[in-house]
Design a protein around this motif. Structure first.
Motif, PDB file in Angstrom:
ATOM      1  N   THR A  95     -13.644   2.826  14.454  1.00  0.00           N
ATOM      2  CA  THR A  95     -13.892   1.393  14.485  1.00  0.00           C
ATOM      3  C   THR A  95     -14.631   0.973  13.219  1.00  0.00           C
ATOM      4  OG1 THR A  95     -14.059   1.473  16.894  1.00  0.00           O
ATOM      5  CG2 THR A  95     -14.919  -0.482  15.813  1.00  0.00           C
ATOM      6  N   VAL A 124      -9.553   0.560  14.687  1.00  0.00           N
ATOM      7  CA  VAL A 124      -9.852  -0.753  15.260  1.00  0.00           C
ATOM      8  C   VAL A 124     -10.742  -1.496  14.268  1.00  0.00           C
ATOM      9  CG1 VAL A 124     -11.010  -1.988  17.126  1.00  0.00           C
ATOM     10  CG2 VAL A 124      -9.656   0.045  17.643  1.00  0.00           C
ATOM     11  N   VAL A 141     -19.666   0.852  16.702  1.00  0.00           N
ATOM     12  CA  VAL A 141     -18.978   0.776  15.421  1.00  0.00           C
ATOM     13  C   VAL A 141     -19.178   2.098  14.693  1.00  0.00           C
ATOM     14  CG1 VAL A 141     -19.011  -0.334  13.146  1.00  0.00           C
ATOM     15  CG2 VAL A 141     -19.175  -1.725  15.210  1.00  0.00           C
TER      16      VAL A 141
END
Length: 307
Positions: A95, A124, A141
């Motif tokens: 991510t 992502v 994240v």
């Protein structure tokens, strides 16, 4: 201590939930509860305490979180001597949090590079909604990309490049009729880009030092929408120098140097130290850095210049 207890502790500290930890471990909540009781006696700390409908870690648990994770990874490496990193067999989702302007320029290149080596890896991309928050620390994240600020003290960073800002306007804008001075730049109507609706920034400070002031006629939440608006109006947007040249040309836009003494933007990436030594994470960071610095060349090299 029973190594299985450490695995239970690691799952509990990741999930802050007996039920979710049990699901992660493939066991029952009752078994995890019994292990938690044993851990509390062994550590001499409650580790997780009730807060409303959920559980929160104690300060001692927070101290143990990364240490336990690192210890388990070390144990796994001992039990799997010679196991090397092989991207082609990696099955993982990374991510990345970044501004849309950066994503538009690198997302396609990055995913192509990643899939060429690791066909089972997904990426992502998230907007900067969690910027300045605990996203890296909490593991929401993997990498934050852009102008770094308000990071937790333990976060690792790598500087990537410096990029000046440039102005963007439609190709037939009257501003291009003659030399663009600070006064003419200030006299044009501008587009602000802010998720929070802010109008003022470094450009306004630089103009004020010259006794000038601009009108921010519209504020939009993303650079992409700013360029679309600049395409259809006489409003001026901002972009990064030498970034997205094909997109800007396809939209019928032109860039121009901003006639002000502005400090270039320092772009970098940040990640949590829990991932610093992870070979898969390191491999991904190298590809991400290369996609920013030189999209035409594959990423190589084992180390990051970290700080």
């Amino acid at each position: 201590m029973d190594l299985n207890l450490l695995r239970v502790l690691d799952a509990l500290l990741q999930e802050n939930s007996v039920t979710r930890a049990a699901e992660l471990l493939g066991t029952s909540p009752a078994a995890v509860s019994r292990s938690l009781a044993r851990l509390r006696r062994a550590v001499g700390d409650p580790l997780l305490v009730r807060a409303g409908q959920g559980l929160v870690p104690t300060p001692r648990a927070v101290e143990l979180r990364d240490e336990v994770g690192a210890l388990l990874r070390g144990c796994d490496n001992v039990l799997r001597p010679g196991a090397g990193f092989d991207a082609v067999h990696l099955q993982r989702t990374f991510t990345v949090q970044a501004a849309d302007l950066l994503l538009v320029g690198l997302a396609g290149t990055l995913t192509e590079r990643i899939h060429a080596e690791a066909p089972h890896v997904d990426v992502v991309f998230l907007p900067e909604a969690m910027e300045g928050g605990p996203a890296l620390r909490q593991g929401w994240v993997d990498v934050e990309l852009g102008v770094l600020g308000h990071l937790d003290p333990e976060i690792r960073t790598r500087p990537l490049t410096r990029m000046p800002l440039v102005g963007v306007a439609r190709g037939g804008h009257p501003l291009f009729d003659r030399r663009i001075t600070a006064r003419r730049f200030a006299a044009a109507d501008h587009i602000g880009v802010s998720r929070l609706g802010k109008r003022l920034g470094p450009i306004d400070t630089a103009l004020a030092e010259l006794g000038l002031r601009r009108r921010v006629a519209a504020v939009v939440p993303s650079h992409t929408s700013a360029m679309m608006l600049a395409r259809d109006t006489d409003l001026i947007a901002l972009s990064l120098a030498d970034w997205l040249p094909d997109t800007i040309a396809a939209l019928g836009l032109r860039t121009f140097p901003i006639p002000l003494d502005l400090v270039p933007l320092d772009l970098g990436m940040a990640w949590h130290p829990r991932n610093a030594a992870d070979p898969a994470h390191r491999w991904f960071r190298e590809h991400l850095a290369a996609a920013v610095l030189d999209p035409s060349r594959p990423a190589r090299g084992a180390g990051d210049p970290e700080r």
